[in-house]
Motif scaffolding. Sequence first.
Motif, PDB file in Angstrom:
ATOM      1  N   SER A   4       0.855  -1.056   0.337  1.00 45.47           N
ATOM      2  CA  SER A   4      -0.075   0.148  -0.089  1.00 45.47           C
ATOM      3  C   SER A   4       1.028   1.069   0.382  1.00 45.47           C
ATOM      4  O   SER A   4       2.023   1.108   0.654  1.00 45.47           O
ATOM      5  CB  SER A   4      -1.094   0.163   1.073  1.00 45.47           C
ATOM      6  OG  SER A   4       0.010  -0.031   2.371  1.00 45.47           O
ATOM      7  N   HIS A   5       0.036   2.390  -0.496  1.00 48.18           N
ATOM      8  CA  HIS A   5       1.481   3.290  -1.189  1.00 48.18           C
ATOM      9  C   HIS A   5       1.188   4.191   0.722  1.00 48.18           C
ATOM     10  O   HIS A   5       0.688   4.117   1.867  1.00 48.18           O
ATOM     11  CB  HIS A   5       0.421   4.943  -1.306  1.00 48.18           C
ATOM     12  CG  HIS A   5      -0.063   4.269  -2.213  1.00 48.18           C
ATOM     13  ND1 HIS A   5       1.013   4.064  -3.599  1.00 48.18           N
ATOM     14  CD2 HIS A   5      -0.912   3.496  -3.470  1.00 48.18           C
ATOM     15  CE1 HIS A   5       0.583   3.881  -5.317  1.00 48.18           C
ATOM     16  NE2 HIS A   5      -0.620   3.382  -4.958  1.00 48.18           N
ATOM     17  N   ARG A   6       2.208   5.208   0.703  1.00 47.90           N
ATOM     18  CA  ARG A   6       2.715   5.396   2.295  1.00 47.90           C
ATOM     19  C   ARG A   6       1.468   6.624   2.505  1.00 47.90           C
ATOM     20  O   ARG A   6       1.225   6.804   3.841  1.00 47.90           O
ATOM     21  CB  ARG A   6       3.624   6.308   2.380  1.00 47.90           C
ATOM     22  CG  ARG A   6       4.344   7.048   3.528  1.00 47.90           C
ATOM     23  CD  ARG A   6       5.397   8.026   3.016  1.00 47.90           C
ATOM     24  NE  ARG A   6       6.561   8.430   4.116  1.00 47.90           N
ATOM     25  CZ  ARG A   6       7.023   7.941   4.904  1.00 47.90           C
ATOM     26  NH1 ARG A   6       7.954   6.703   4.661  1.00 47.90           N
ATOM     27  NH2 ARG A   6       8.222   7.818   5.943  1.00 47.90           N
ATOM     28  N   GLN A   7       0.560   7.160   1.539  1.00 47.26           N
ATOM     29  CA  GLN A   7      -0.618   7.763   2.075  1.00 47.26           C
ATOM     30  C   GLN A   7      -1.887   7.336   2.605  1.00 47.26           C
ATOM     31  O   GLN A   7      -1.747   7.745   4.037  1.00 47.26           O
ATOM     32  CB  GLN A   7      -0.584   8.512   0.930  1.00 47.26           C
ATOM     33  CG  GLN A   7      -1.794  10.348   1.372  1.00 47.26           C
ATOM     34  CD  GLN A   7      -1.664  11.157   0.680  1.00 47.26           C
ATOM     35  OE1 GLN A   7      -1.492  10.652  -0.926  1.00 47.26           O
ATOM     36  NE2 GLN A   7      -2.008  12.081   0.424  1.00 47.26           N
ATOM     37  N   GLN A   8      -1.049   6.182   1.989  1.00 47.74           N
ATOM     38  CA  GLN A   8      -2.580   5.130   2.650  1.00 47.74           C
ATOM     39  C   GLN A   8      -2.096   5.334   3.527  1.00 47.74           C
ATOM     40  O   GLN A   8      -3.174   4.747   5.089  1.00 47.74           O
ATOM     41  CB  GLN A   8      -2.852   3.857   2.075  1.00 47.74           C
ATOM     42  CG  GLN A   8      -3.039   4.689   0.292  1.00 47.74           C
ATOM     43  CD  GLN A   8      -3.519   3.525  -0.718  1.00 47.74           C
ATOM     44  OE1 GLN A   8      -2.857   2.431  -0.341  1.00 47.74           O
ATOM     45  NE2 GLN A   8      -5.005   4.209  -1.428  1.00 47.74           N
ATOM     46  N   GLN A   9      -0.881   4.637   4.229  1.00 45.87           N
ATOM     47  CA  GLN A   9      -0.765   4.035   5.538  1.00 45.87           C
ATOM     48  C   GLN A   9      -0.838   5.012   6.523  1.00 45.87           C
ATOM     49  O   GLN A   9      -1.029   4.455   7.692  1.00 45.87           O
ATOM     50  CB  GLN A   9       0.627   2.797   5.564  1.00 45.87           C
ATOM     51  CG  GLN A   9       0.978   1.923   4.761  1.00 45.87           C
ATOM     52  CD  GLN A   9       2.499   1.654   4.810  1.00 45.87           C
ATOM     53  OE1 GLN A   9       3.267   1.781   5.017  1.00 45.87           O
ATOM     54  NE2 GLN A   9       2.700   0.281   3.849  1.00 45.87           N
ATOM     55  N   LYS A  10      -0.185   5.785   6.319  1.00 45.69           N
ATOM     56  CA  LYS A  10      -0.194   7.793   7.465  1.00 45.69           C
ATOM     57  C   LYS A  10      -1.896   7.879   7.284  1.00 45.69           C
ATOM     58  O   LYS A  10      -2.836   7.781   8.707  1.00 45.69           O
ATOM     59  CB  LYS A  10       0.389   8.767   6.698  1.00 45.69           C
ATOM     60  CG  LYS A  10       0.511   9.465   7.644  1.00 45.69           C
ATOM     61  CD  LYS A  10       0.934  11.109   7.270  1.00 45.69           C
ATOM     62  CE  LYS A  10       1.417  11.730   7.817  1.00 45.69           C
ATOM     63  NZ  LYS A  10       1.461  12.684   7.266  1.00 45.69           N
ATOM     64  N   ALA A  11      -2.643   7.350   6.469  1.00 42.95           N
ATOM     65  CA  ALA A  11      -4.132   7.442   7.258  1.00 42.95           C
ATOM     66  C   ALA A  11      -4.741   6.741   7.361  1.00 42.95           C
ATOM     67  O   ALA A  11      -5.574   6.866   9.135  1.00 42.95           O
ATOM     68  CB  ALA A  11      -5.089   7.738   6.130  1.00 42.95           C
ATOM     69  N   SER A  12      -4.501   5.411   7.376  1.00 43.60           N
ATOM     70  CA  SER A  12      -4.637   3.940   7.988  1.00 43.60           C
ATOM     71  C   SER A  12      -4.280   4.666   9.716  1.00 43.60           C
ATOM     72  O   SER A  12      -5.337   3.872  10.835  1.00 43.60           O
ATOM     73  CB  SER A  12      -4.533   3.046   7.404  1.00 43.60           C
ATOM     74  OG  SER A  12      -5.015   3.063   5.793  1.00 43.60           O
ATOM     75  N   ARG A  13      -3.295   4.257   9.724  1.00 43.92           N
ATOM     76  CA  ARG A  13      -2.682   4.526  11.534  1.00 43.92           C
ATOM     77  C   ARG A  13      -3.622   5.637  12.163  1.00 43.92           C
ATOM     78  O   ARG A  13      -4.123   5.391  13.285  1.00 43.92           O
ATOM     79  CB  ARG A  13      -1.283   4.931  11.226  1.00 43.92           C
ATOM     80  CG  ARG A  13      -0.449   3.347  11.051  1.00 43.92           C
ATOM     81  CD  ARG A  13       0.775   3.908  11.246  1.00 43.92           C
ATOM     82  NE  ARG A  13       2.386   3.108  10.398  1.00 43.92           N
ATOM     83  CZ  ARG A  13       2.453   3.008   9.074  1.00 43.92           C
ATOM     84  NH1 ARG A  13       2.748   4.139   9.075  1.00 43.92           N
ATOM     85  NH2 ARG A  13       3.821   2.327   9.146  1.00 43.92           N
ATOM     86  N   LEU A  14      -3.414   6.803  11.413  1.00 42.29           N
ATOM     87  CA  LEU A  14      -4.478   7.949  12.266  1.00 42.29           C
ATOM     88  C   LEU A  14      -5.837   7.024  12.535  1.00 42.29           C
ATOM     89  O   LEU A  14      -5.918   7.588  13.463  1.00 42.29           O
ATOM     90  CB  LEU A  14      -3.831   9.392  11.704  1.00 42.29           C
ATOM     91  CG  LEU A  14      -4.977   9.832  11.547  1.00 42.29           C
ATOM     92  CD1 LEU A  14      -4.409  10.706  13.203  1.00 42.29           C
ATOM     93  CD2 LEU A  14      -4.879  11.594  10.724  1.00 42.29           C
TER      94      LEU A  14
END
Length: 107
Positions: free
Chosen positions: A39-49
């Motif tokens: 998955s893209h970095r932006q998706q991982q960041k949004a998922s964690r948040l």
Amino acid sequence: MNNKNSEIEETNQQLQLGIYYLPIVGIIPSIWTLSRQHSHRQQQKASRLSIKLTLIWLSCYVLLFISSNQTSELLNLRLLYTNALVTTGYFLICLTLILRLRKNKSS
């Protein structure tokens, strides 16, 4: 033609990020995204948040609800009121994140 494809892909990306921020149910696609390796970095960041926000809200909700059942009536009312404020705050934070995604797309 290439410009249209990039616009469509960007719209799809923004829509997917918005799904992560849906209150309560957004945790399901967030967990799914984090379990995948590609998955893209932006998706991982949004998922964690999204997961952090949901778990913080759920912890507060459960603790306040259990505490309200163990106390007197006056404190019970105050704890339930605080619980409602925490829940409202959680929903407003999620709405703000979704609106920020939309604002960034339109600019």
